[in-house]
Design a protein around this motif. Structure first.
Motif, PDB file in Angstrom:
ATOM      1  N   TRP A   1     -23.750 -14.961   4.906  1.00 29.96           N
ATOM      2  CA  TRP A   1     -23.548 -15.716   3.670  1.00 29.96           C
ATOM      3  C   TRP A   1     -24.211 -17.086   3.746  1.00 29.96           C
ATOM      4  N   ALA A   2     -24.790 -17.518   2.645  1.00 30.08           N
ATOM      5  CA  ALA A   2     -25.386 -18.845   2.543  1.00 30.08           C
ATOM      6  C   ALA A   2     -24.451 -19.742   1.733  1.00 30.08           C
ATOM      7  N   PHE A   3     -24.144 -20.917   2.283  1.00 38.54           N
ATOM      8  CA  PHE A   3     -23.317 -21.894   1.568  1.00 38.54           C
ATOM      9  C   PHE A   3     -23.569 -23.260   2.175  1.00 38.54           C
ATOM     10  N   ALA A   4     -23.148 -24.301   1.488  1.00 37.10           N
ATOM     11  CA  ALA A   4     -23.413 -25.673   1.929  1.00 37.10           C
ATOM     12  C   ALA A   4     -22.759 -25.954   3.282  1.00 37.10           C
ATOM     13  N   ASP A   5     -23.554 -26.510   4.214  1.00 40.37           N
ATOM     14  CA  ASP A   5     -23.038 -26.842   5.545  1.00 40.37           C
ATOM     15  C   ASP A   5     -21.808 -27.745   5.482  1.00 40.37           C
ATOM     16  N   GLY A   6     -21.796 -28.648   4.520  1.00 39.56           N
ATOM     17  CA  GLY A   6     -20.712 -29.613   4.420  1.00 39.56           C
ATOM     18  C   GLY A   6     -19.340 -28.986   4.257  1.00 39.56           C
ATOM     19  N   LEU A   7     -19.289 -27.790   3.689  1.00 35.98           N
ATOM     20  CA  LEU A   7     -18.002 -27.137   3.478  1.00 35.98           C
ATOM     21  C   LEU A   7     -17.320 -26.787   4.801  1.00 35.98           C
ATOM     22  N   ARG A   8     -18.101 -26.715   5.865  1.00 35.51           N
ATOM     23  CA  ARG A   8     -17.518 -26.436   7.180  1.00 35.51           C
ATOM     24  C   ARG A   8     -16.834 -27.660   7.780  1.00 35.51           C
ATOM     25  N   LEU A   9     -17.253 -28.854   7.369  1.00 34.63           N
ATOM     26  CA  LEU A   9     -16.830 -30.070   8.068  1.00 34.63           C
ATOM     27  C   LEU A   9     -15.314 -30.288   8.109  1.00 34.63           C
ATOM     28  N   PRO A  10     -14.587 -30.211   6.979  1.00 34.23           N
ATOM     29  CA  PRO A  10     -13.134 -30.439   7.055  1.00 34.23           C
ATOM     30  C   PRO A  10     -12.428 -29.398   7.919  1.00 34.23           C
ATOM     31  N   VAL A  11     -12.923 -28.158   7.868  1.00 27.35           N
ATOM     32  CA  VAL A  11     -12.353 -27.076   8.677  1.00 27.35           C
ATOM     33  C   VAL A  11     -12.585 -27.351  10.161  1.00 27.35           C
ATOM     34  N   PHE A  12     -13.799 -27.687  10.481  1.00 26.90           N
ATOM     35  CA  PHE A  12     -14.182 -27.940  11.871  1.00 26.90           C
ATOM     36  C   PHE A  12     -13.450 -29.158  12.426  1.00 26.90           C
ATOM     37  N   ALA A  13     -13.407 -30.246  11.647  1.00 31.79           N
ATOM     38  CA  ALA A  13     -12.786 -31.495  12.114  1.00 31.79           C
ATOM     39  C   ALA A  13     -11.294 -31.337  12.357  1.00 31.79           C
ATOM     40  N   ALA A  14     -10.675 -30.358  11.711  1.00 30.52           N
ATOM     41  CA  ALA A  14      -9.241 -30.124  11.896  1.00 30.52           C
ATOM     42  C   ALA A  14      -8.903 -29.777  13.341  1.00 30.52           C
ATOM     43  N   PHE A  15      -9.901 -29.334  14.107  1.00 35.64           N
ATOM     44  CA  PHE A  15      -9.654 -28.933  15.492  1.00 35.64           C
ATOM     45  C   PHE A  15      -9.508 -30.116  16.444  1.00 35.64           C
ATOM     46  N   ARG A  16      -9.561 -31.356  15.914  1.00 35.39           N
ATOM     47  CA  ARG A  16      -9.121 -32.492  16.727  1.00 35.39           C
ATOM     48  C   ARG A  16      -7.667 -32.287  17.146  1.00 35.39           C
ATOM     49  N   ALA A  17      -6.927 -31.560  16.291  1.00 38.35           N
ATOM     50  CA  ALA A  17      -5.513 -31.301  16.579  1.00 38.35           C
ATOM     51  C   ALA A  17      -5.335 -30.381  17.780  1.00 38.35           C
ATOM     52  N   ALA A  18      -6.395 -29.712  18.195  1.00 37.37           N
ATOM     53  CA  ALA A  18      -6.315 -28.788  19.327  1.00 37.37           C
ATOM     54  C   ALA A  18      -6.778 -29.422  20.630  1.00 37.37           C
ATOM     55  N   LEU A  19      -7.125 -30.711  20.589  1.00 33.55           N
ATOM     56  CA  LEU A  19      -7.614 -31.397  21.789  1.00 33.55           C
ATOM     57  C   LEU A  19      -6.479 -32.072  22.542  1.00 33.55           C
ATOM     58  N   LYS A  20      -6.575 -32.035  23.865  1.00 33.21           N
ATOM     59  CA  LYS A  20      -5.625 -32.742  24.731  1.00 33.21           C
ATOM     60  C   LYS A  20      -6.406 -33.698  25.622  1.00 33.21           C
ATOM     61  N   LEU A  21      -5.921 -34.922  25.760  1.00 35.98           N
ATOM     62  CA  LEU A  21      -6.577 -35.906  26.610  1.00 35.98           C
ATOM     63  C   LEU A  21      -5.660 -36.251  27.778  1.00 35.98           C
ATOM     64  N   LYS A  22      -6.179 -36.067  28.986  1.00 39.85           N
ATOM     65  CA  LYS A  22      -5.403 -36.385  30.179  1.00 39.85           C
ATOM     66  C   LYS A  22      -6.342 -36.897  31.258  1.00 39.85           C
ATOM     67  N   GLY A  23      -6.023 -38.071  31.782  1.00 38.22           N
ATOM     68  CA  GLY A  23      -6.853 -38.653  32.835  1.00 38.22           C
ATOM     69  C   GLY A  23      -8.275 -38.912  32.391  1.00 38.22           C
ATOM     70  N   GLY A  24      -8.459 -39.243  31.113  1.00 43.07           N
ATOM     71  CA  GLY A  24      -9.794 -39.527  30.586  1.00 43.07           C
ATOM     72  C   GLY A  24     -10.628 -38.290  30.315  1.00 43.07           C
ATOM     73  N   LYS A  25     -10.016 -37.100  30.414  1.00 45.08           N
ATOM     74  CA  LYS A  25     -10.751 -35.856  30.177  1.00 45.08           C
ATOM     75  C   LYS A  25     -10.078 -35.041  29.077  1.00 45.08           C
ATOM     76  N   TYR A  26     -10.904 -34.446  28.216  1.00 44.21           N
ATOM     77  CA  TYR A  26     -10.389 -33.606  27.147  1.00 44.21           C
ATOM     78  C   TYR A  26     -10.313 -32.159  27.597  1.00 44.21           C
ATOM     79  N   SER A  27      -9.323 -31.447  27.039  1.00 41.73           N
ATOM     80  CA  SER A  27      -9.237 -29.999  27.201  1.00 41.73           C
ATOM     81  C   SER A  27      -8.683 -29.433  25.900  1.00 41.73           C
ATOM     82  N   TRP A  28      -8.666 -28.125  25.792  1.00 41.48           N
ATOM     83  CA  TRP A  28      -8.186 -27.471  24.569  1.00 41.48           C
ATOM     84  C   TRP A  28      -6.745 -26.990  24.749  1.00 41.48           C
ATOM     85  N   ALA A  29      -5.960 -27.149  23.706  1.00 44.47           N
ATOM     86  CA  ALA A  29      -4.617 -26.573  23.689  1.00 44.47           C
ATOM     87  C   ALA A  29      -4.689 -25.081  23.397  1.00 44.47           C
TER      88      ALA A  29
END
Length: 395
Positions: A310-338
């Motif tokens: 499917w072809a669609f505007a790249d920008g439509l992915r941005l809010p969906v993609f950025a939501a995955f900040r909620a899946a990041l964990k920071l420990k000891g200066g390093k990120y990992s995924w929840a």
């Protein structure tokens, strides 16, 4: 190290105020058929040249037809270790030793057409043909960057190209060069690669897209109540944010393979996920314009190796993609995924996130208004955050 030679009709050294610091200027009118072989000495030039378009076509036409080409064209600017001129043979030799300091500074489009011209002797109306060349010796790395920056402003060279010249992407490259798609990423404007037929083709991936992904997941500067809407949706602000917050982004670099896999997965699965929620992506829009269109030929996704139908505007992915900040964990200066981000999108939260974006698009009938809506980004983040919390509780 290399010694490059050419034949000239005229050569001189122009005195300058910086000679005491070792910087010297030389000018020459050189026979195009003998032009220096700079093919391996173009790293300091901020962009690969285009072989087609108005500017290249005008250079080619002038080369073939105008004996005053050396006066019409700006010519080449070269940085070298040293220069030697033989008055008896009218030969110039330049020595180049360091690809970060020596080579072609300006005139990439012209140089490509000079090489093409050497192969078109039957088409010429002017023989011999000459080009103006400036050679500068004694320059350091910082001076090279300033000169290339200044010389290329008239051509609107993108900031990303100049940042590459400054080695700003050095740490990024350490991670990305190891990936199967590493050699397909362009860090400068008009950067090319050789396609399957041996022809030059634009590199299909851009470092700017990668920087945009990093900005979206910048958990150090954005939160559940602050989202990178104004930055991620504007390319110039993406670069500004990267330059100002590179230290904050660097802990994300080890996660880049996962990050880019998620980026491609969102494109590949976006329509499928929305349709699975009861929607019909192909029906969004008017009879004259649909926001999601079925491709006649699948689009290759280099980060995953999959394809998108499917072809669609790249920008439509941005809010969906950025939501995955909620899946990041920071420990000891390093990120990992929840959670595994790509799998979590496909199996758990994708339908909810795409529904948020598509419902806004249905209401606004405007991609820009949807993509730049703070409420859309906030809603997507909340949905992802709740899903991650439930997954943690269930684990």
């Amino acid at each position: 190290m290399a010694t490059l030679s050419a034949s000239c009709a005229w050569f001189t050294r122009l005195p300058n105020p910086l000679e005491n610091s070792g910087i010297k200027n030389y000018y020459a009118i050189i026979d195009v058929d003998t032009i220096f072989d700079l093919a391996k000495w173009r790293d300091i030039n901020v962009r690969d040249p285009k072989d087609a378009g108005y500017v290249p076509d005008q250079i080619k036409k002038s080369l073939l037809e105008n004996e005053t080409f050396f006066l019409i064209n700006r010519g080449l600017a070269i940085s070298a270790k040293s220069v030697a001129h033989d008055n008896k043979t009218n030969t110039i030799e330049i020595t180049v030793t360091d690809k970060k300091v020596h080579g072609l500074m300006d005139g990439g489009h012209t140089y490509l057409q000079l090489e093409r011209f050497k192969q078109t002797k039957e088409e010429r109306e002017v023989t011999p043909q000459y080009v103006k060349v400036e050679i500068v010796t004694g320059l350091g790395r910082d001076e090279i960057i300033n000169i290339v920056d200044g010389r290329n402003t008239s051509n609107q060279v993108k900031e990303v190209s100049l940042e590459n010249l400054r080695d700003s992407f050095k740490e990024l490259k350490k991670v990305l060069d190891k990936q199967p798609y590493g050699d397909k990423i362009a860090y400068s404007e008009y950067e090319t690669m050789t396609d399957g037929k041996g022809n030059a083709a634009p590199k299909p991936l851009s470092v700017l897209e990668i920087l945009k992904c990093l900005v979206c997941l910048d958990a150090a500067n954005f939160s559940d109540s602050s989202h990178p809407v104004e930055i991620a949706t504007r390319n110039n602000k993406v670069m500004e944010h990267f330059k100002s917050h590179e230290e904050d982004l660097r802990p994300l670099y080890p996660l880049l393979p996962d990050i880019l896999r998620l980026w491609d997965t969102v494109e590949e699965q976006f329509v499928e996920q929305y349709n699975a929620s009861g929607g019909k992506a192909g029906g969004i829009g008017s009879e004259e314009h649909h926001f999601f269109k079925k491709r006649t030929r699948p689009n290759k996704l280099y980060y995953t190796g999959a394809t998108s139908d499917w072809a669609f505007a790249d920008g439509l992915r941005l809010p969906v993609f950025a939501a995955f900040r909620a899946a990041l964990k920071l420990k000891g200066g390093k990120y990992s995924w929840a959670v595994d981000p790509a799998a979590f999108f496909k199996e758990t939260v994708g339908s909810r996130l795409t529904r948020v974006v598509c419902q806004s698009l249905i209401n606004t009938q405007d991609v820009t208004r949807t993509v730049r809506s703070e409420s859309v980004w906030a809603h997507c983040y909340t949905e992802a955050e709740l899903a991650v919390l439930k997954a943690k509780a269930a684990a």
